[in-house]
Design a protein around this motif. Structure first.
Motif, PDB file in Angstrom:
ATOM      1  N   THR A   1       0.828  -1.201   0.000  1.00  0.00           N
ATOM      2  CA  THR A   1       0.000   0.000   0.000  1.00  0.00           C
ATOM      3  C   THR A   1       0.867   1.257   0.000  1.00  0.00           C
ATOM      4  N   GLU A   2       1.885   1.270   0.861  1.00  0.00           N
ATOM      5  CA  GLU A   2       2.787   2.424   0.920  1.00  0.00           C
ATOM      6  C   GLU A   2       3.539   2.604  -0.397  1.00  0.00           C
ATOM      7  N   ALA A   3       4.011   1.500  -0.965  1.00  0.00           N
ATOM      8  CA  ALA A   3       4.759   1.569  -2.224  1.00  0.00           C
ATOM      9  C   ALA A   3       3.876   2.084  -3.350  1.00  0.00           C
ATOM     10  N   LEU A   4       2.654   1.567  -3.439  1.00  0.00           N
ATOM     11  CA  LEU A   4       1.745   2.023  -4.495  1.00  0.00           C
ATOM     12  C   LEU A   4       1.387   3.495  -4.326  1.00  0.00           C
ATOM     13  N   THR A   5       1.178   3.939  -3.096  1.00  0.00           N
ATOM     14  CA  THR A   5       0.882   5.346  -2.838  1.00  0.00           C
ATOM     15  C   THR A   5       2.043   6.229  -3.291  1.00  0.00           C
ATOM     16  N   ALA A   6       3.261   5.818  -2.942  1.00  0.00           N
ATOM     17  CA  ALA A   6       4.442   6.589  -3.339  1.00  0.00           C
ATOM     18  C   ALA A   6       4.619   6.590  -4.854  1.00  0.00           C
ATOM     19  N   VAL A   7       4.398   5.444  -5.491  1.00  0.00           N
ATOM     20  CA  VAL A   7       4.560   5.351  -6.945  1.00  0.00           C
ATOM     21  C   VAL A   7       3.488   6.165  -7.652  1.00  0.00           C
ATOM     22  N   GLU A   8       2.251   6.097  -7.168  1.00  0.00           N
ATOM     23  CA  GLU A   8       1.191   6.878  -7.797  1.00  0.00           C
ATOM     24  C   GLU A   8       1.435   8.374  -7.664  1.00  0.00           C
ATOM     25  N   ALA A   9       1.999   8.804  -6.547  1.00  0.00           N
ATOM     26  CA  ALA A   9       2.350  10.216  -6.392  1.00  0.00           C
ATOM     27  C   ALA A   9       3.439  10.597  -7.391  1.00  0.00           C
TER      28      ALA A   9
ATOM     29  N   ILE B   1       4.005   9.047 -10.247  1.00  0.00           N
ATOM     30  CA  ILE B   1       3.389   8.983 -11.587  1.00  0.00           C
ATOM     31  C   ILE B   1       2.660  10.295 -11.891  1.00  0.00           C
ATOM     32  N   THR B   2       1.930  10.780 -10.912  1.00  0.00           N
ATOM     33  CA  THR B   2       1.215  12.046 -11.074  1.00  0.00           C
ATOM     34  C   THR B   2       2.195  13.203 -11.245  1.00  0.00           C
ATOM     35  N   LYS B   3       3.236  13.210 -10.439  1.00  0.00           N
ATOM     36  CA  LYS B   3       4.232  14.278 -10.484  1.00  0.00           C
ATOM     37  C   LYS B   3       4.937  14.326 -11.843  1.00  0.00           C
ATOM     38  N   GLN B   4       5.272  13.145 -12.367  1.00  0.00           N
ATOM     39  CA  GLN B   4       5.998  13.087 -13.630  1.00  0.00           C
ATOM     40  C   GLN B   4       5.076  12.954 -14.844  1.00  0.00           C
ATOM     41  N   LYS B   5       3.787  12.930 -14.579  1.00  0.00           N
ATOM     42  CA  LYS B   5       2.776  12.836 -15.646  1.00  0.00           C
ATOM     43  C   LYS B   5       3.001  11.622 -16.549  1.00  0.00           C
ATOM     44  N   MET B   6       3.239  10.479 -15.909  1.00  0.00           N
ATOM     45  CA  MET B   6       3.402   9.231 -16.662  1.00  0.00           C
ATOM     46  C   MET B   6       2.042   8.709 -17.073  1.00  0.00           C
TER      47      MET B   6
ATOM     48  N   GLN C   1       4.108   2.951 -19.144  1.00  0.00           N
ATOM     49  CA  GLN C   1       5.164   3.423 -18.248  1.00  0.00           C
ATOM     50  C   GLN C   1       4.663   3.458 -16.799  1.00  0.00           C
ATOM     51  N   ALA C   2       3.436   3.904 -16.593  1.00  0.00           N
ATOM     52  CA  ALA C   2       2.857   3.949 -15.254  1.00  0.00           C
ATOM     53  C   ALA C   2       2.655   2.543 -14.706  1.00  0.00           C
TER      54      ALA C   2
ATOM     55  N   MET D   1       4.323  -0.134 -15.545  1.00  0.00           N
ATOM     56  CA  MET D   1       5.649  -0.696 -15.286  1.00  0.00           C
ATOM     57  C   MET D   1       6.175  -0.215 -13.938  1.00  0.00           C
ATOM     58  N   ALA D   2       5.993   1.060 -13.631  1.00  0.00           N
ATOM     59  CA  ALA D   2       6.441   1.615 -12.346  1.00  0.00           C
ATOM     60  C   ALA D   2       5.721   0.929 -11.191  1.00  0.00           C
ATOM     61  N   LYS D   3       4.415   0.704 -11.355  1.00  0.00           N
ATOM     62  CA  LYS D   3       3.648   0.018 -10.303  1.00  0.00           C
ATOM     63  C   LYS D   3       4.102  -1.416 -10.124  1.00  0.00           C
ATOM     64  N   SER D   4       4.338  -2.121 -11.229  1.00  0.00           N
ATOM     65  CA  SER D   4       4.737  -3.531 -11.123  1.00  0.00           C
ATOM     66  C   SER D   4       6.123  -3.680 -10.501  1.00  0.00           C
ATOM     67  N   VAL D   5       7.026  -2.755 -10.799  1.00  0.00           N
ATOM     68  CA  VAL D   5       8.358  -2.801 -10.189  1.00  0.00           C
ATOM     69  C   VAL D   5       8.247  -2.543  -8.688  1.00  0.00           C
ATOM     70  N   ALA D   6       7.412  -1.582  -8.307  1.00  0.00           N
ATOM     71  CA  ALA D   6       7.230  -1.292  -6.884  1.00  0.00           C
ATOM     72  C   ALA D   6       6.661  -2.504  -6.153  1.00  0.00           C
ATOM     73  N   LEU D   7       5.705  -3.182  -6.763  1.00  0.00           N
ATOM     74  CA  LEU D   7       5.105  -4.363  -6.143  1.00  0.00           C
ATOM     75  C   LEU D   7       6.078  -5.534  -6.088  1.00  0.00           C
ATOM     76  N   LEU D   8       6.973  -5.624  -7.054  1.00  0.00           N
ATOM     77  CA  LEU D   8       7.964  -6.697  -7.060  1.00  0.00           C
ATOM     78  C   LEU D   8       8.836  -6.644  -5.811  1.00  0.00           C
TER      79      LEU D   8
END
Length: 170
Positions: free
Chosen positions: A109-117, A119-124, A128-129, A131-138
């Motif tokens: 949950t913490e990782a997804l929250t950080a990644v989604e923030a 993603i929003t910040k970098q406008k992915m 690409q978005a 992929m970032a989520k799947s790497v965080a979950l890995l």
């Protein structure tokens, strides 16, 4: 007549088991007393680990007619780290899979929250978005956490045995 070194296997096995047991005990105490990892616990754990590796190398040197070379000290430390690390990694995997799976869920949950923030910040968008989520979950799976624990222990015992080997070598 040339001196024959004794085998490091009994020292690695005995102290590797102690190292793994001490590491598991710290994890269990953190869980039972619902403590977070902090600097005090980290320093205490490092002192216990250092004492185990130091004592193993010290005993080896005493039993080997007071002879110890630097490479043997490193071998002893790394063997202790490999045995203790494997024991700890197996327990860590079981601990976070069956005893405390809620820890993994909160990490996800913490990782997804950080990644989604991010993603929003970098406008992915799109792939690409995802992929970032799947790497965080890995990096929040029990297997990866156990593997990182093994690597951490191997590095820790390498540096400890490096210092102890420099101190204790002939």
């Amino acid at each position: 007549m040339e001196h024959q070194d004794i085998s490091i296997k009994p020292y690695a096995t005995r102290f590797g088991l102690a190292f793994g047991g001490a590491s598991i005990l710290v994890l269990l105490l953190l869980y039972v007393f619902q403590l977070e990892q902090n600097a005090g616990i980290g320093i205490l754990n490092l002192l216990i680990n250092t004492a185990i590796v130091f004592y193993a190398i010290h005993l080896y040197k005493n039993d080997n007619a007071a002879q110890l070379n630097f490479s043997t000290a490193l071998k002893i430390g790394l063997a202790i780290g490999a045995i203790g690390g494997l024991i700890y990694a197996v327990y860590t995997y079981l601990h976070y899979s069956f005893i405390q799976p809620e820890f993994i869920e909160s990490m996800k949950t913490e990782a997804l929250t950080a990644v989604e923030a991010e993603i929003t910040k970098q406008k992915m968008e799109g792939e690409q978005a995802e992929m970032a989520k799947s790497v965080a979950l890995l990096f929040t799976t029990p297997f990866v956490i156990a593997t990182m624990g093994l690597i951490s222990i191997m590095l820790k015992t390498f540096f400890i045995s490096l210092i102890v080997g420099l101190i204790k070598k002939n």
